[in-house]
Design a protein around this motif. Sequence first.
Motif, PDB file in Angstrom:
ATOM      1  N   ARG A 183       0.831  -1.208   0.000  1.00  0.00           N
ATOM      2  CA  ARG A 183       0.000   0.000   0.000  1.00  0.00           C
ATOM      3  C   ARG A 183       0.865   1.258   0.000  1.00  0.00           C
ATOM      4  N   ILE A 201      -3.746 -11.993   0.540  1.00  0.00           N
ATOM      5  CA  ILE A 201      -5.053 -11.376   0.228  1.00  0.00           C
ATOM      6  C   ILE A 201      -5.969 -11.477   1.455  1.00  0.00           C
ATOM      7  N   GLU A 202      -5.967 -12.689   2.050  1.00  0.00           N
ATOM      8  CA  GLU A 202      -6.795 -12.962   3.222  1.00  0.00           C
ATOM      9  C   GLU A 202      -6.430 -12.008   4.370  1.00  0.00           C
ATOM     10  N   ALA A 205      -7.420  -8.395   3.796  1.00  0.00           N
ATOM     11  CA  ALA A 205      -8.847  -8.184   4.056  1.00  0.00           C
ATOM     12  C   ALA A 205      -9.093  -8.042   5.548  1.00  0.00           C
ATOM     13  N   ASP A 210      -8.384  -3.537   0.790  1.00  0.00           N
ATOM     14  CA  ASP A 210      -8.820  -4.231  -0.417  1.00  0.00           C
ATOM     15  C   ASP A 210      -7.735  -4.026  -1.474  1.00  0.00           C
ATOM     16  N   ARG A 212      -7.672  -4.537  -4.430  1.00  0.00           N
ATOM     17  CA  ARG A 212      -8.171  -3.995  -5.705  1.00  0.00           C
ATOM     18  C   ARG A 212      -8.099  -2.477  -5.740  1.00  0.00           C
ATOM     19  N   ASP A 213      -8.022  -1.866  -4.561  1.00  0.00           N
ATOM     20  CA  ASP A 213      -7.941  -0.400  -4.510  1.00  0.00           C
ATOM     21  C   ASP A 213      -6.515   0.106  -4.690  1.00  0.00           C
ATOM     22  N   ASP A 237      -9.771 -11.329  -6.660  1.00  0.00           N
ATOM     23  CA  ASP A 237      -9.704 -10.759  -5.311  1.00  0.00           C
ATOM     24  C   ASP A 237      -8.634  -9.684  -5.169  1.00  0.00           C
TER      25      ASP A 237
END
Lengths: 446, 143
Positions: A183, A201-202, A205, A210, A212-213, A237
């Motif tokens: 990020r 990914i888990e 979350a 996310d 995807r952002d 995901d």
Amino acid sequence: MLRENWNDAGPGFHPVSSSDYLPAAQLRDLQLRRLKSIVGRAYAHVPLFRERMDARGLTPASIESLADLGRLPFTVKADLRDTYPFGLFASPMSEIVRLHASSGTTGKPIVVAYTAEDIQVWSSVMLRTFAAAGISRGDIVQNAFGYGLFTGGLGAHYGLEAIGATVVPVSGGNTDRQVMLLRDFRVNAICATPSYFLHLIERAAELGIDLRDLPLRAGVFGAEPWTPEMRQRIEADAGIKAFDIYGLSEIIGPGVASECSAQSGLHVFEDHFYPEIIDPETGAVLPDGEEGELVLTTLSKRAMPMIRYRTRDITRLVAEPCACGRTLRRMERVGRRSDDMMIIHGINVFPSQIEAALLAVEGALPHYRIVLRREHGLDQMHVEIEVSPEFFSDRIGAMEELRRRIAHSIHNVTGLNVAVRLAEPHSLPRSEGKAKRVWDERQDSQ
Amino acid sequence: MKISQLSTFIENRSGRLRAACEALAASGINIHTLCLADSRDFGILRLIVADPLAGKAALEAAGYVAQLTDVLAVEVADSAGGLARVLATTDEAGLDIEYMYAFSTAPGQQAVVIIRFSDPDRALAELQRRGLNVVEPVKLLQG
Ligand SMILES: [Zn+2]
């Protein structure tokens, strides 16, 4: 910039891509020249290769065509163990600039060596790998392959530097930090094992992030077999394009083959690694298009030439032209290894089949493991599955029904009656590197 | 009024039930009543707690999978045939019961059962129309 000393493909080449687009005749000619040279080198410097060729009445002069490669004996993983640590080296230590080794889960590790030229070849094939995944100068790439004796981390690292990308050498593990760096550094691409990335990914979350952002757009995944469904889940995901790469330390590490934008098979860098497909039972060479075990011969490796190395990976070679224009043959994604095959009641089962069955029920791959036990003299397969929030119900009947459906789905795919156990989240062992899916406890539980 | 019930998946391993209760205790979540339904190798713990949302968060933070579902707390006459009359009413109304358990009450207080209906909204309307006392969460959880 990269100096591809090994590129003797003729004038007019572009250092990044020329070898990817060679006309077939030119490629075969290059391969034969390199094959003759490497067999000569192995024969001259490695006793094991010389003894085996002598025993068959073969000399380097026996190689007159690429087809003659089929006359040479195979090399197997046990040969590396038997000659541990340095017995297969073809260069004196004064020319060897790097050693890598496998983690050695059983017995002695296998050791592999590189000369400075080998490192350059490795960087060049990894550069081509990243280029095929659309990664270039200006991209920030988080390298979550393990650094150290494992070839993944440094192999990817050198390729990324060669292409001019900005490397974040985070190595494996410490998932919370991985998420933070993704990020905060506005990372564009990541290298990881697919199972670890699913874990990431888990975790993201759970941390309220996310993927995807984020600007992340590509992932380069390898070091373990994975399923098309895992790819779909990763792409959906994380909002990225997921590329499959293939390699093994015995040959060079990552960089043996990689996917292009067509994502339809992995182009084998066959100017450096010559692929054959054999029948794993008989050893007979199979034509392109037929499924069998992948056998690789290094064409330019100096420190540790490998002649007809049996990878245990099951795949097929595709000679048809690819949409991307590369002329290199493709190998199909490796979904299974002949090593992974489990034999239960005489039935051959692969972990990928269990995954397909789980996906059919849940639509996504839960964290799971397979445990093989011997109970009352009979082999029994246990499949343990972590309960995800989407499939948890406060009704016992609904949970029993879920378990029944999973067992039924596995039976449909494999023909086996397995014991399915539902487990709490995060309760099954996790690996941060290669995913271990099968626990064979049959020796411990006679 | 419907009541939000907290439920979580518990493996049949020693210490797991205790760890779940400890996770709730550590977050100061008071358990008013609970019911553990179990099968051969797992159980489902259902809880009525003072703050279900905080309870869910506490369990999830401790690694459990947790869920909130609507249940009804129905008053039962503390005399022979009390529960049978409640069930007769739900039958007449054609309501499907998934499961039920008793709410712990002190001696002398009105008996209450927690019922998980397939359709809690319809159940609430039907029971009230038929004169059964569906206990308000505030009243149930006071004290
Ligand atoms: Zn292609």
